[in-house]
Structures are given as C-alpha cells and as structure tokens.
Design a protein around this motif. Structure first.
Motif, mmCIF file in Angstrom:
data_model
loop_
_atom_site.group_PDB
_atom_site.id
_atom_site.type_symbol
_atom_site.label_atom_id
_atom_site.label_comp_id
_atom_site.label_asym_id
_atom_site.label_seq_id
_atom_site.Cartn_x
_atom_site.Cartn_y
_atom_site.Cartn_z
ATOM 1 N N VAL A 1 0.845 -1.196 0.000
ATOM 2 C CA VAL A 1 0.000 0.000 0.000
ATOM 3 C C VAL A 1 0.879 1.244 0.000
ATOM 4 O O VAL A 1 1.791 1.390 0.816
ATOM 5 N N CYS A 2 0.600 2.132 -0.929
ATOM 6 C CA CYS A 2 1.322 3.402 -1.051
ATOM 7 C C CYS A 2 0.703 4.438 -0.106
ATOM 8 O O CYS A 2 -0.442 4.293 0.336
ATOM 9 N N GLY A 3 1.453 5.490 0.173
ATOM 10 C CA GLY A 3 0.947 6.568 1.023
ATOM 11 C C GLY A 3 -0.239 7.292 0.430
ATOM 12 O O GLY A 3 -0.971 7.991 1.133
ATOM 13 N N CYS A 4 -0.449 7.129 -0.893
ATOM 14 C CA CYS A 4 -1.599 7.777 -1.543
ATOM 15 C C CYS A 4 -2.881 6.985 -1.313
ATOM 16 O O CYS A 4 -3.965 7.485 -1.599
ATOM 17 N N GLY A 5 -2.751 5.738 -0.831
ATOM 18 C CA GLY A 5 -3.928 4.916 -0.554
ATOM 19 C C GLY A 5 -4.155 3.779 -1.529
ATOM 20 O O GLY A 5 -4.983 2.907 -1.285
ATOM 21 N N ARG A 6 -3.420 3.765 -2.648
ATOM 22 C CA ARG A 6 -3.551 2.669 -3.608
ATOM 23 C C ARG A 6 -2.473 1.621 -3.352
ATOM 24 O O ARG A 6 -1.508 1.860 -2.635
ATOM 25 N N GLN A 7 -2.664 0.465 -3.976
ATOM 26 C CA GLN A 7 -1.682 -0.615 -3.860
ATOM 27 C C GLN A 7 -0.785 -0.670 -5.085
ATOM 28 O O GLN A 7 -1.254 -0.544 -6.217
ATOM 29 N N CYS B 1 1.764 1.265 -6.304
ATOM 30 C CA CYS B 1 2.256 2.399 -7.086
ATOM 31 C C CYS B 1 3.753 2.224 -7.348
ATOM 32 O O CYS B 1 4.484 1.691 -6.509
ATOM 33 N N ILE B 2 4.212 2.723 -8.474
ATOM 34 C CA ILE B 2 5.627 2.559 -8.800
ATOM 35 C C ILE B 2 6.521 3.245 -7.776
ATOM 36 O O ILE B 2 7.633 2.788 -7.510
ATOM 37 N N GLU B 3 6.051 4.339 -7.169
ATOM 38 C CA GLU B 3 6.845 4.989 -6.126
ATOM 39 C C GLU B 3 7.106 4.025 -4.965
ATOM 40 O O GLU B 3 8.182 4.046 -4.359
#
Length: 298
Positions: free
Chosen positions: A169-175, A177-179
């Motif tokens: 899970v990314c800090g943006c809320g999605r799973q 993310c390339i970041e």
C-alpha cells in the motif's frame, strides 16, 4: 535585465538562486536542509532566512516544489512526503516574505520543461516524458512541445501509477504504485527487509555496485518496473524521448538496466532513453524559464 529568484523546495533540501532570464544562467545560489518540523511556522521561517538576502536583486519569484501545486497551495497524493506541510499556502507565504510577484509549479514539471528546451535539437521531439527517480518518483510531460501542468496541477504525477495491483500500500492509498515499488525509499525498504537491518536506497545501491547479488536483484526489480511504466506511457502517449533523472535514475548503470528491460518489448514500446543533462538545478532553471514568459506578458 530581468532576474528571477528561483526556489526549489524538496523533501531533503530547499535551494534558491538568482537566475538571469535572458541567458538562463545562475548568478548566485544557496541551499538549506528542509526543516523536519511539521510546523508551517518553522518552514516559513526557514524560507525567510534563505530568501531574504536575494530579494533586493530579484524582479519576481518562481517556485518549483515537490507535491501538487494547485492555486498556489502545496498538497500531495502522499502527504507523508511533505512532513506535515500538506495544504501549505506556499505562494502566499513566499509573496509575503519577498513582496514580489510569485508563481509556483511542481518541481518535476519544471525539470521536465528545462530538459525539453535543452534537447539538441528539440524541434524533432514532440512528446517527451521526464522521470525523476530519487526519494520518490515524479514526472513531467511535454506533449506536442507544450508542458502539461493540468487544471489541478497533477499532470505528470506518474509516481502513483500502479505497476503491481497486489503490491504494498502506497501513502496515496492505492496498492502497488511505482513509487512504492521502485523509488530510492522503496529500494531501502526492500534492503532493510532482506538484510534484517536498516538500509537506505543509496546503501543498497552501493552494495549492488560492490557485487552483492541480492542487492542487485532489488535494483533490477526497480529498473524493470520503470521500464514497464515507460512502455505503458509510450503506447498511450506516443513518446519520442524519455529523460531519466534523480539520484537513483542517474546512478551508475541504472538507465542501462531500464534499456535492457525495454529491449525485451516490441519496438513500438521503446522510446529513446537519455539521461537528464541539467543536474540538480533543472527545477530552478525550468521554473525560472517557464514563468519568465508569463512575467514578460504582464
């Protein structure tokens, strides 16, 4: 002679420079470490200390900042990247400090623009993607030879493109993310998990350069994910060139690894890959050039 006070706000440093708008040359430059405090007043005081010596010699201020710049307000898809500064009114704050006309854009968009105008020759390049791979992953798009900023300032925020729907899970809320999969932070996190002690991305990369196969696998995983992103955007946007920047992107052999994975794909998915040419000052120079045009029409 018009002189811009250019400001580059990043997660680790804030740089300020006087830029001659006629020659695009930096006249004077200083930088400070980005305050770790989550108090906007501390951040504002740091900005005032950095910028005040430049004010008397500047005609306007152009900001390149991490995050999303929407109507002069700094926000982020991943608020953790801003250290508590989410919703910071960066244009109003710097305009108050300097009493000069002040403009702002995303730092990767600014760097993308400077890389585009630096291409030799650029008249045959219509669609260019700039990717910066460092602490996070950012990007900027030039389509039909025009920089894309978007009505909400989010154009080019490719770091939050999903490359693995089952990823973390990314800090943006999605799973996935390339970041979260390929950035310097992600490389450090993978190294920490693998080697059972704290590592940052630079340390893992150094291990890979020294021949550690596990560390090299982490770096290759990052490069493969970036290659997948490039292929997806190329077939969507008909890219001519992709410029790779950032501390990871410009690390030894990283662009070669990206090219290696792109070469496994059909030709239509393989744009020209080149390293960024403008170094750490691309954000400063890009925002100065972009907003000098706006100033000339006021």
């Amino acid at each position: 002679m018009s002189v811009c006070l250019a400001v580059d706000i990043g997660g680790t440093k804030i740089a300020a420079a006087l830029v001659d708008c006629a020659t695009h040359q930096i006249i004077d430059r200083h930088q400070i470490v980005t305050p770790k405090s989550q108090q906007p007043t501390v951040f504002s005081a740091a900005l005032a200390s950095l910028l005040t010596p430049f004010i008397a010699n500047a005609d306007f201020v152009a900001i390149a900042s991490t995050g999303i710049i929407n109507n002069g307000i700094l926000t982020a898809l991943n608020p953790a990247n801003l250290g508590g500064l989410n919703r910071f009114e960066v244009v109003d704050d710097i305009q108050r400090i300097t009493n000069l006309p002040t403009y702002a854009m995303n730092d990767a968009q600014a760097a993308a623009w400077y890389e585009f105008i630096s291409l030799t020759p650029n008249n045959n390049t219509h669609n260019m993607l700039f990717i910066t791979i460092s602490t996070g992953i950012g990007g900027g798009l030039v389509l039909n030879q025009e920089l894309q900023t978007g009505p909400r300032g989010i154009s080019g925020h490719i770091g939050h493109t999903v490359v693995d729907a089952n990823g973390p899970v990314c800090g943006c809320g999605r799973q996935g993310c390339i970041e979260k999969m390929a950035s310097g932070t992600a490389i450090g996190e993978l190294g920490t998990t693998l080697f059972k002690r704290p590592y940052n991305g630079k340390e893992v990369y150094q291990l890979a350069l020294e021949g550690n196969e596990d560390a090299m696998d982490i770096i290759h995983s990052s490069a493969a994910a970036v290659a997948e992103l490039i292929a997806n955007l190329t077939i969507s946007l008909d890219l001519d060139v992709v410029v790779i920047g950032g501390s990871v992107g410009l690390a030894p052999h990283y662009s070669e690894y990206i090219q290696q994975y792109l070469n496994e794909k059909p030709k239509l998915y393989r744009p020209r890959i080149i390293p960024a040419q403008s170094g750490g000052d691309a954000g400063l120079l890009g925002t100065a050039h972009w907003f000098a045009r706006q100033e000339s029409h006021t």
